[in-house]
Design a protein around this motif. Structure first.
Motif, short mmCIF file in Angstrom:
data_model
loop_
_atom_site.label_atom_id
_atom_site.label_comp_id
_atom_site.label_asym_id
_atom_site.label_seq_id
_atom_site.Cartn_x
_atom_site.Cartn_y
_atom_site.Cartn_z
N GLY A 74 0.75 -1.24 -0.15
CA GLY A 74 0.19 0.09 0.23
C GLY A 74 0.69 1.26 -0.01
O GLY A 74 0.43 2.50 -0.57
N VAL A 75 1.89 1.18 0.66
CA VAL A 75 2.76 2.33 0.77
C VAL A 75 3.45 2.78 -0.78
O VAL A 75 3.87 3.93 -0.82
N VAL A 105 -4.36 -2.02 -11.71
CA VAL A 105 -4.57 -2.20 -10.31
C VAL A 105 -3.40 -3.01 -9.56
O VAL A 105 -3.21 -4.08 -10.25
N LEU A 106 -2.79 -2.31 -8.97
CA LEU A 106 -1.54 -2.77 -8.07
C LEU A 106 -2.27 -3.91 -7.05
O LEU A 106 -2.83 -3.52 -5.90
N LEU A 107 -1.83 -5.33 -7.12
CA LEU A 107 -2.35 -6.04 -6.35
C LEU A 107 -1.47 -6.08 -4.97
O LEU A 107 -1.75 -6.48 -3.93
N THR A 111 -17.35 13.18 -12.81
CA THR A 111 -16.58 12.13 -13.30
C THR A 111 -15.40 11.69 -12.39
O THR A 111 -14.93 12.37 -11.81
N LEU A 112 -15.23 10.25 -12.36
CA LEU A 112 -14.44 9.89 -11.34
C LEU A 112 -13.16 9.29 -12.11
O LEU A 112 -13.33 8.64 -13.33
N GLU A 113 -11.85 9.54 -11.55
CA GLU A 113 -10.72 9.20 -12.38
C GLU A 113 -9.96 8.26 -11.18
O GLU A 113 -9.81 8.51 -10.08
N PRO A 114 -9.60 7.11 -11.71
CA PRO A 114 -8.64 6.02 -10.66
C PRO A 114 -7.43 6.84 -10.17
O PRO A 114 -6.62 7.39 -11.10
N ARG A 115 -7.12 6.62 -9.08
CA ARG A 115 -5.72 6.91 -8.27
C ARG A 115 -5.35 5.97 -7.59
O ARG A 115 -6.04 4.74 -7.34
N SER A 116 -4.17 6.12 -6.99
CA SER A 116 -3.59 5.05 -5.90
C SER A 116 -3.42 3.72 -6.49
O SER A 116 -4.01 2.69 -5.89
N ALA A 117 -3.25 3.60 -7.50
CA ALA A 117 -3.17 2.29 -8.32
C ALA A 117 -4.34 1.51 -8.50
O ALA A 117 -4.37 0.22 -7.98
N GLY A 118 -5.58 1.86 -8.66
CA GLY A 118 -6.85 1.69 -8.53
C GLY A 118 -7.43 1.32 -7.45
O GLY A 118 -8.74 1.01 -7.41
#
Length: 303
Positions: free
Chosen positions: A17-18, A66-68, A136-143
């Motif tokens: 997460g960091v 998306v970073l898992l 409108t929404l846009e993805p951040r923080s790796a999804g």
């Protein structure tokens, strides 16, 4: 004893997460040939010969990255593309429920990664516009975050706590002790499971157990103790298992919620599962673990 439902969470990955906002780090990991990607079309994935295909980043399509996280030194991702991708490609694409049998078997090690990927895919699918201003929404923080381009409000994934409970009555451990099982209106006769329900605002989990059992069956519950939990992103729940002791045994079902509720002794459960007249949930579910914990061992048959 290792309960069956725990296999779905037995190999947790480091979610890193960091690093979700560190673009340089994300790009380096994406460029790593060892990184692996699960392609999600809408909320579905396509197994190949019964195995989920983790492709290289070079073979992944464009979409929401998306970073898992990391497992055994390798980085795992999901790429979420539109549902039209599934319609345009050969092979059958499955939602999470259709993948559970495979994830409980040889694919158990991938279960936490798949739960993570499809849980976020479901959230992206249902969170199309800002709930405050419809922007409108846009993805951040790796999804893992959706940012409103109009009002600036951030949206984060939600997990709904759901309780699932084994309610018993009678002297514990004796031949007379019984447990309470129910059948949903959509299930065929003979298929029974533990009762379950969702936590309401301002309610403790123990009180949720008591309320749900009373509402569905009319049985009043006293002591409630925690058993265990299971990730259950279908679509966005965490199943929290409990064991409760009944104060009453008279059954008065809510026919809108369940079609049948029964008290069963261990002898009845053994005889009916062996005969196939009673069919219990599959071993992958926390419901099965609750039932076999109370019963004292494995039982035949499942659905």
């Amino acid at each position: 004893m290792i309960y069956p439902h725990l296999r779905l969470a037995a190999s947790p990955h480091d979610r890193l997460g960091v690093h979700r906002t560190d673009q340089d780090w994300l790009e380096r990991r994406w460029a790593d040939p060892a990184s692996r990607v699960l392609v999600v079309s809408g909320t579905r994935v396509r197994p190949v010969d019964g195995v989920l295909p983790w492709v290289s980043t070079a073979d992944a399509p464009d979409g929401v990255r998306v970073l898992l996280g990391e497992r055994d030194g390798d980085t795992y991702w999901a790429v979420i593309v539109g549902p039209e991708a599934a319609a345009s490609q050969e092979g059958e694409w499955y939602p999470l429920r259709g993948l559970l049998p495979g994830l409980a078997g040889d694919g158990a090690a991938d279960a936490p990664l798949v739960f993570h990927a499809l849980g976020l895919a479901e959230w992206h699918w249902v969170t199309r516009f800002c709930p405050r201003c419809a922007g409108t929404l846009e993805p951040r923080s790796a999804g893992h975050e959706l940012h409103c381009t109009s009002c600036g409000r951030a949206q984060f994934p939600r997990t709904d706590p759901a309780v699932i409970m084994l309610i018993s009555s009678g002297e514990p451990g004796t031949d007379e002790e019984m447990c309470l099982l129910g059948r949903g209106p959509q299930w065929p006769p003979g298929r029974l499971s533990t009762l379950a329900g969702f936590c309401e605002p301002g309610e403790s989990l123990e009180d949720t157990v008591r309320r749900e059992v009373a509402e569905e069956t009319g049985v009043l519950v006293g002591d409630v103790t925690y058993f265990g939990n299971q990730p259950w992103p279908l679509p966005q729940s965490l199943m929290l298992g409990f064991i409760g002791r009944a104060k009453t045994t008279a059954i008065d079902i809510d026919e809108h919620e369940i079609a049948e509720a029964r008290w069963l002794t261990r002898a009845q459960m053994r005889e009916e599962t062996a005969a196939g007249t009673l069919v219990l949930p599959g071993g992958v579910s926390i419901s099965r673990s609750l039932i076999e914990h109370w019963y004292g061992g494995p039982l035949p048959g499942s659905w």
